[in-house]
Design a protein around this motif. Structure first.
Motif: not given
Length: 193
Positions: A20-30, A85-91
């Motif tokens: 996925v291009p760097d200008h996007l946030v990519a996650e795998i959800l279910d 695979i998730l990318v929360p704003d803060l953890a």
């Protein structure tokens, strides 16, 4: 005539995510690859201000004056929670569970607390898709920050379900679990003007 059944959708892989291009946030959800645009300034201001307040007070050993410490607070960590695979704003992780921050690209230890700063393009994903995954994984507390509505919602996971324990807004000064040891001035989180 027999209706043909669609073939099962292929589950996304980490290899799909890294293309996925760097200008996007990519996650795998279910099992599904989900992409979102990088956040706009109201989102960035809110997340940055919250991180600054929590980092200064809680991150590390608490040796600073008036610092409760006891947590590791990170910006946009990549979480590998089972197949998701998730990318929360803060953890954040309590140091009793994560004594030191490992030198890794992604974390497999479930955070104790997560914050999602929502925007019009991510609100549905954060609330409908990601919150159930966080609960299923065992995250104990979650905050939803909406910088456009200027609100903070505080959730606790009880029996695998999210229960809202508090909601704040505007210019409130709050003490919210699990960081109730300090007062947070919400007015600092909002883009002015």
């Amino acid at each position: 005539m027999v209706a043909s059944m669609g073939l099962p959708k292929r589950r996304a892989t980490y290899e799909d995510l890294v293309t996925v291009p760097d200008h996007l946030v990519a996650e795998i959800l279910d099992g599904e690859l989900v992409t979102s645009p990088r956040p706009a300034s109201p989102h960035a201001v809110a997340s940055g201000a919250l991180h600054g307040a929590l980092y200064g007070a809680f991150h590390g050993d608490g040796n600073a004056p008036d610092s409760p410490g006891g947590w590791w607070v990170l910006i946009e960590p990549e979480l590998h929670l089972g197949d998701d695979i998730l990318v929360p704003d803060l953890a954040a992780w309590q140091r009793t569970r994560l004594p030191t921050i490992p030198n890794v690209a992604a974390f497999t230890l479930v955070p104790d607390w997560i914050c999602e700063t929502i925007s019009p393009s991510t609100s549905r994903i954060d609330r409908v898709r990601k919150m159930p995954i966080y609960a299923r994984a065992g995250v104990r507390q979650l905050w939803i920050v909406d910088p456009l509505l200027r609100t903070l919602e505080v959730f606790r996971c009880e029996g695998g379900r999210w229960v809202m324990v508090a909601a704040f807004g505007g210019d409130d000064v709050v003490r919210a679990e699990p960081f109730a040891a300090i007062a947070l001035a919400l007015a600092r989180w909002w883009l002015q003007g």
